[in-house]
Design a protein around this motif. Structure first.
Motif, PDB file in Angstrom:
ATOM      1  N   LEU A 338       0.718  -1.234  -0.073  1.00  0.00           N
ATOM      2  CA  LEU A 338      -0.047  -0.097  -0.133  1.00  0.00           C
ATOM      3  C   LEU A 338       0.860   1.229   0.075  1.00  0.00           C
ATOM      4  N   ASN A 339       1.954   1.062   0.806  1.00  0.00           N
ATOM      5  CA  ASN A 339       2.908   2.430   0.899  1.00  0.00           C
ATOM      6  C   ASN A 339       3.587   2.878  -0.636  1.00  0.00           C
ATOM      7  N   SER A 340       3.735   1.754  -1.353  1.00  0.00           N
ATOM      8  CA  SER A 340       4.269   1.964  -2.727  1.00  0.00           C
ATOM      9  C   SER A 340       3.472   2.283  -3.685  1.00  0.00           C
ATOM     10  N   LEU A 341       1.959   1.656  -3.647  1.00  0.00           N
ATOM     11  CA  LEU A 341       0.870   1.924  -4.729  1.00  0.00           C
ATOM     12  C   LEU A 341       0.536   3.364  -4.435  1.00  0.00           C
ATOM     13  N   PHE A 342       0.408   3.952  -3.202  1.00  0.00           N
ATOM     14  CA  PHE A 342      -0.038   5.127  -2.901  1.00  0.00           C
ATOM     15  C   PHE A 342       0.882   6.611  -3.209  1.00  0.00           C
ATOM     16  N   ASP A 343       2.078   5.974  -3.637  1.00  0.00           N
ATOM     17  CA  ASP A 343       2.960   6.985  -4.213  1.00  0.00           C
ATOM     18  C   ASP A 343       2.291   7.984  -5.126  1.00  0.00           C
ATOM     19  N   ASP A 344       2.667   9.336  -5.062  1.00  0.00           N
ATOM     20  CA  ASP A 344       1.977  10.289  -5.915  1.00  0.00           C
ATOM     21  C   ASP A 344       2.768  10.716  -7.075  1.00  0.00           C
ATOM     22  N   ASN A 345       3.992   9.673  -7.070  1.00  0.00           N
ATOM     23  CA  ASN A 345       4.734  10.151  -8.221  1.00  0.00           C
ATOM     24  C   ASN A 345       4.436   9.006  -9.394  1.00  0.00           C
ATOM     25  N   SER A 346       4.833   9.489 -10.744  1.00  0.00           N
ATOM     26  CA  SER A 346       4.302   8.513 -11.688  1.00  0.00           C
ATOM     27  C   SER A 346       5.466   7.850 -12.106  1.00  0.00           C
ATOM     28  N   TRP A 347       5.369   6.540 -11.897  1.00  0.00           N
ATOM     29  CA  TRP A 347       6.458   5.722 -12.361  1.00  0.00           C
ATOM     30  C   TRP A 347       6.839   5.517 -13.826  1.00  0.00           C
ATOM     31  N   ALA A 348       5.951   5.470 -14.591  1.00  0.00           N
ATOM     32  CA  ALA A 348       5.969   5.554 -16.010  1.00  0.00           C
ATOM     33  C   ALA A 348       6.614   6.661 -16.494  1.00  0.00           C
ATOM     34  N   LEU A 349       6.567   7.739 -16.133  1.00  0.00           N
ATOM     35  CA  LEU A 349       7.177   9.189 -16.291  1.00  0.00           C
ATOM     36  C   LEU A 349       8.484   9.000 -15.830  1.00  0.00           C
ATOM     37  N   MET A 350       8.799   8.368 -14.619  1.00  0.00           N
ATOM     38  CA  MET A 350      10.109   8.309 -14.056  1.00  0.00           C
ATOM     39  C   MET A 350      10.999   7.662 -14.757  1.00  0.00           C
ATOM     40  N   THR A 351      10.539   6.281 -15.243  1.00  0.00           N
ATOM     41  CA  THR A 351      11.252   5.325 -16.282  1.00  0.00           C
ATOM     42  C   THR A 351      11.229   5.635 -17.401  1.00  0.00           C
ATOM     43  N   ARG A 352      11.009   6.886 -17.901  1.00  0.00           N
ATOM     44  CA  ARG A 352      10.857   6.873 -19.370  1.00  0.00           C
ATOM     45  C   ARG A 352      12.250   7.062 -19.906  1.00  0.00           C
ATOM     46  N   ASN A 353      13.086   8.035 -19.119  1.00  0.00           N
ATOM     47  CA  ASN A 353      14.365   8.303 -19.509  1.00  0.00           C
ATOM     48  C   ASN A 353      15.565   7.504 -18.696  1.00  0.00           C
ATOM     49  N   ALA A 354      14.987   6.627 -18.002  1.00  0.00           N
ATOM     50  CA  ALA A 354      16.011   6.004 -16.919  1.00  0.00           C
ATOM     51  C   ALA A 354      15.471   4.558 -16.361  1.00  0.00           C
ATOM     52  N   SER A 355      16.576   3.771 -16.419  1.00  0.00           N
ATOM     53  CA  SER A 355      16.123   2.176 -16.005  1.00  0.00           C
ATOM     54  C   SER A 355      16.873   1.539 -14.775  1.00  0.00           C
ATOM     55  N   PRO A 356      16.113   2.070 -13.698  1.00  0.00           N
ATOM     56  CA  PRO A 356      16.619   1.583 -12.409  1.00  0.00           C
ATOM     57  C   PRO A 356      16.782   0.274 -12.444  1.00  0.00           C
TER      58      PRO A 356
END
Length: 690
Positions: A338-356
């Motif tokens: 739940l803590n991760s799913l409620f994150d208000d940042n967009s994961w898709a946009l954060m990984t568009r130019n980066a691949s952690p």
């Protein structure tokens, strides 16, 4: 000599109490005095009036506090006990889970050993949970909420509230939770059951101690309050303003969502409602399959621990992190999910130019890394999570162990909302323009709405919206969350029974039938379309020979009684058995050859019964059903068309008999027409005709 004895009594602190005296306790005589008595007010301090006033005030306060009984501190004791049990259980579960993860990390690089350490641990715990709880009492499995709903509806199920069930449930639930995210089950339902069991036990103790008689209404009130205590124990408080939220969110407060996003939240609610219907149908169907399949039903009846071990092995194997488990975030606990799913940042946009890279161990500061894998996008991982958890949750609910099912569906709904939110953030990377201002989309808000909507649709409740605000500590998404919950509930309640009602149906517990929406076509069908016009009536002026012929040629239980052959005005009914008795007991006063009629037979003691409910041929089928008498009463009579439906209790009402209506006419699968048997008893057997 007498004075010396009284002085000894004074030094020995002997006291004599007299009812009605305020602290007038004679403790003896002062040594060397003239014999005047000494009171406690004089011995133990000044200001007797102040102390007397304080005592009177305390007695008044006690009277006010306990005027409603001892319920308030009874519930206080219940809350303290449940809090201690919850803390102890969480402490034990945390230590066991830490030991499991330590063993998994330290066992080495061998995949076989790591696989065994990941799977054998939960399999052993689940097997022990099932075997121990079922050996104590077979009623300790499941959540206990379906049985509690049955009890609160007025059905007595004493075994479910027995105190020996409490210990089995506590130990079994601890082992279930210690299995971790491999089984993916919660504790809300069992804690409600535990709280109700303690309340029932304390209520019995209190009743025996005080000597009061049992009050069923008060008992149900205390059980309902205990259920609320159980929920509050799990989620820490009744409302979010006074607690530290369990799942901290950081949604922006100034503009949490734009007004055009309301459409997407409503669409999310519709999706959650449709998915919940599919989930409820599949879950209830699978439970029915387990009961009808010969092999599985025998396995569940004779070897519940074996079935539990097999199911746990399947679930643990799928969640093995180096395998399929890495794509469903299996290393995260339910709280971390739940803590991760409620994150208000967009994961898709954060990984568009980066691949952690996928970390070797979960990073508490970047839990969202568990949802990203280079071969798949974030959307692909969330979709795969939903597909796998859909059937894994259904399988987990069939394991006969004490477990709760609310938090798993709450997390499942959060994943649905997160998937929709991430898709919208990809579709609108800059955000949605509203009023000339562009604000980015927060997928965490959609996860919150999805969790409340899906869990509310599965349980047919709206209070999950409030629960979502309590868990996160923020109420900025009140409007969209409520809209999503209402839409999901509207779809789910019109298509499927709730999760707990479905379990009640499968377990064949007593329940109130599900009343579906009435079809408007029932208003267009009237009594004249299906009433039986070919009925046998008896008039008061009917000759005795005709009465005998009617009684011997028909087997009808009772006959409509009319005023005369010409008028056919209904005055009541007469039973066939009473007529036969009256005909066999012919009075000797009747002269031979005398012409006798039915009225003479009735006058010698054959009873008649009034008709309390009559129908007009113009009455609709819908009105017919609403005004039908309860089971076992007399059949309905159709009267002349000009008379509307009404209650008539008098023996003479001036209505002509036109036909009869029996129970066959209300069966939905039978064609309308005169093919009915009159009279008959009404049969109420759900589902209803409309």
């Amino acid at each position: 000599m007498l004075l010396g004895k009284e002085t000894v009594l004074s030094r020995g602190s002997s006291q004599a109490f007299r009812a009605g005296d305020l602290m007038e306790e004679l403790v003896g005589l002062r040594e060397g005095s003239s014999g005047s008595p000494v009171t406690l007010q004089e011995l133990w301090g000044p200001c007797p009036r102040i102390r007397r006033g304080i005592r009177v005030g305390l007695e008044w306060l006690k009277l006010k506090l306990f005027r409603v009984g001892e319920d308030w501190y009874f519930l206080m004791i219940l809350g303290v006990l449940m809090a201690l049990i919850s803390y102890t259980m969480d402490f034990a579960v945390g230590r066991v889970v830490q030991a499991h993860m330590w063993l998994y990390r330290e066992i080495g690089d061998s995949h076989l050993l790591r696989y065994l350490s990941w799977t054998v641990y939960p399999v052993a715990l689940v097997s022990f949970s099932s075997g121990f709880s079922q050996s104590i009492t077979p009623f300790s499995g499941g959540s206990g909420i379906p049985e509690l709903k049955t009890i609160l509806s007025g059905v007595v199920l004493e075994d479910y509230l027995d105190i020996k069930n409490f210990g089995a449930k506590v130990v079994g639930l601890t082992c279930t939770l210690a299995a971790g995210s491999t089984i993916f089950l919660g504790k809300v339902g069992p804690f409600v059951h535990l709280s109700v069991m303690i309340a029932a036990y304390l209520g019995r103790v209190r009743t025996k101690t005080i000597g009061e008689s049992e009050n069923k209404i008060k008992q149900n009130e205390m059980l309902a309050a205990a259920a609320a205590v159980g929920v509050a124990t799990v989620f820490s408080a009744p409302f979010s303003e006074t607690i530290t939220p369990l799942y901290q969110t950081s949604f922006r407060v100034d503009v949490p969502f734009d007004l055009p996003e309301i459409f997407f939240f409503v669409a999310l609610g519709a999706i959650c409602g449709i998915v919940s219907c599919a989930y409820l149908f599949c879950q209830r169907t699978f439970l029915g399959f387990l009961k009808t399949n010969r092999f599985l039903s025998k396995l569940l009846a004779t070897s519940k621990p074996l079935y539990s071990a097999l199911a746990a092995l399947v679930l643990a194997s799928i969640t093995y992190p180096p395998g399929v488990g890495r794509f469903i975030a299996s290393r995260l606990s339910m709280r971390e999910h739940l803590n991760s799913l409620f994150d208000d940042n967009s994961w898709a946009l954060m990984t568009r130019n980066a691949s952690p890279a996928w970390p070797a161990e979960p990073d508490p500061q970047n839990l969202w890394f568990e949802w990203y894998h280079p071969p798949f996008t974030v959307l692909g991982t969330l979709s795969f999570f939903l597909i796998m958890k859909f059937w894994m949750l259904i399988l987990a609910t069939t394991i006969p162990i004490p477990a709760g099912y609310f938090m798993p569906i709450f997390i499942f709904g959060a994943a649905i909302g997160r998937l929709i939110g991430e898709a919208l953030s990809v579709a609108f990377p800059e955000g949605i323009i509203a009023g000339g201002v562009t604000n980015p989309i927060m997928p965490g808000g959609y996860a919150l709405a999805g969790a409340a909507a899906f869990s509310g649709a599965v349980t047919h409740t709206i209070s999950t919206a409030l629960l979502a605000f309590e868990l996160t500590g923020q109420i900025v998404h009140a409007l969209p969350v409520l809209m999503a919950v209402l839409m999901a509930n509207a779809i789910a309640q019109s298509c499927q029974p709730s999760f707990y009602d479905g379990t009640i149906i499968v377990k064949k517990l007593p329940y109130l039938p599900w009343i579906r929406g009435r079809n408007i076509s029932s208003h267009q069908v009237i009594v004249e379309h299906f009433m039986n016009g070919a009925i046998t009536t008896l008039a008061k002026d009917t000759p005795q020979e005709e009465v005998v012929k009617v009684v011997t040629s028909t087997d009808t239980a009772e006959y409509p009684l009319v005023e005369s052959t010409e008028s056919q005005i209904l005055v009541g009914t007469v039973r066939r058995a009473h007529l036969i008795q009256a005909l066999q007991a012919e009075p000797p006063s009747w002269a031979p050859g005398q012409q006798r009629c039915l009225q003479d037979i009735l006058a010698v003691g054959c009873p008649t019964e009034p008709v309390t409910l009559k129908l007009s041929p113009e009455t609709s089928l819908h009105q017919c059903f609403l005004n039908t008498p309860p089971p076992g009463t007399q059949p309905l009579r159709a009267v002349e068309p000009s008379v509307p439906l009404r209650d008539i209790s008098g023996p003479s009402c001036g209505l002509r008999v036109l036909g009869g209506v029996g129970e066959s006419d209300f069966q939905p699968n039978k064609p309308s027409g005169p093919k009915v048997s009159w009279p008959g008893k009404m049969i109420w057997d759900p589902p209803l005709p409309w």
